[in-house]
Write an enzyme that holds these catalytic residues in place. Structure first.
Site, short mmCIF file in Angstrom:
data_model
loop_
_atom_site.label_atom_id
_atom_site.label_comp_id
_atom_site.label_asym_id
_atom_site.label_seq_id
_atom_site.Cartn_x
_atom_site.Cartn_y
_atom_site.Cartn_z
N ASP A 93 23.37 71.10 -6.41
CA ASP A 93 24.02 71.92 -5.39
C ASP A 93 24.15 73.39 -5.79
OD1 ASP A 93 24.33 69.47 -4.20
OD2 ASP A 93 26.46 69.72 -3.78
N HIS A 241 24.93 70.41 -10.41
CA HIS A 241 24.83 71.78 -9.88
C HIS A 241 23.80 72.60 -10.65
CE1 HIS A 241 28.67 70.33 -8.37
NE2 HIS A 241 28.58 71.23 -7.42
ZN LIG Z 1 28.69 73.06 -3.62
#
Ligand SMILES: [Zn+2]
Length: 272
Positions: A93, A241
């Protein structure tokens, strides 16, 4: 890619939408099939940092014109892989990031793994070459909004629409016309029936996760790896992430997680 029954359902929904049977608004309520609490995502809220303020052209007040389009896809939360069984879907992400994303791509290549990248629209717009590289490697794209507003669920519909559709268009523009963005992931997992229905109305499934590595807390690579392994189940979706701050720990954990998954007999899949 799309199975026959799904295509049939899509066609039927489209016909219904054209016929005006699915009035905007009511569609969101009748298809509220997300089950128990959006906020009760297994891993809790995903976090991120270093996201800029909303652009000045972003709508802030309620827009009476905004409505939820008739859904093209089911709006239930996706927390499993397409194939199920001993597969796993890796998701990254908040990118793409020129600093971290290429390193993630290199590791994925090394282990012949594919992943889904949930991008912020402005980051995609700023790094079109990188977005194309992500796709060229066989990975898939997911819309993660424009401003990473973790309070998106309670915003007016016009704002929800802006966050979802503008980011979608920025990602497609960066990737190249015709590129498919199959999923939307709410920032911080801040889901609501309106958010899910809006994403579904624009042809995107609502992508959640089952395995939050909590890499965004930067607890150390060993802890990230331990959490990933502990929460893993067959057909699960792992949240990591590739942007939003220093991701050195994520990379170090991924370097060990990938061979471990292979060793455990897991195949790399995409979300359902
Ligand atoms: Zn996010």
């Amino acid at each position: 890619m799309t199975s026959l029954p799904t295509r049939r359902v899509l066609r039927r929904l489209t016909v219904l939408a054209v016929a005006g049977v699915l009035a905007a608004g009511t569609a969101a309520c009748s298809s509220d099939s997300g089950g128990s609490g959006d906020k009760a995502a297994p891993g809790g809220r995903e976090g991120s940092a270093e996201v800029g303020p909303p652009p000045s052209d972003a709508p802030t007040a309620a827009d009476p014109q905004a409505s939820i389009p008739a859904p093209l896809v089911p709006d239930a939360l996706v927390r499993k892989t397409a194939t199920g069984g001993r597969t796993v879907a890796l998701t990254f992400d908040d990118g793409p990031s020129p600093q971290w994303t290429p390193q993630v791509l290199a590791l994925l290549k090394q282990y012949r793994a594919k992943a889904t990248f949930c991008m912020l629209g402005p980051n995609a717009k700023a790094n079109p070459k990188l977005v194309k590289e992500v796709v060229a490697d066989g990975n898939r794209l997911c819309d993660h909004s424009v401003t990473h507003d973790e309070g998106i669920a309670k915003r007016p519909l016009s704002r929800i629409k802006y966050e979802i559709t503008t980011a979608h268009d920025q990602i497609v523009a960066a990737a190249g016309a015709g590129t498919k963005v199959d999923w939307f992931r709410a920032p911080g997992g801040d889901w609501s029936p309106q958010v899910r229905a809006m994403a579904a109305g624009y042809g995107m499934r609502s992508l959640d996760w089952s395995d939050d590595t909590r890499d965004w807390q930067r607890p150390g690579a060993d802890k990230i790896l331990a959490t990933a392994e502990k929460e893993l189940r067959p057909g699960g979706i792992i949240l990591m992430h590739d942007a939003g701050g220093d991701r050195a720990q994520t990379l170090a954990a991924l370097k060990q997680l990938l061979p471990w998954l292979v060793q455990q007999g897991y195949g790399f899949d995409f979300p359902a």
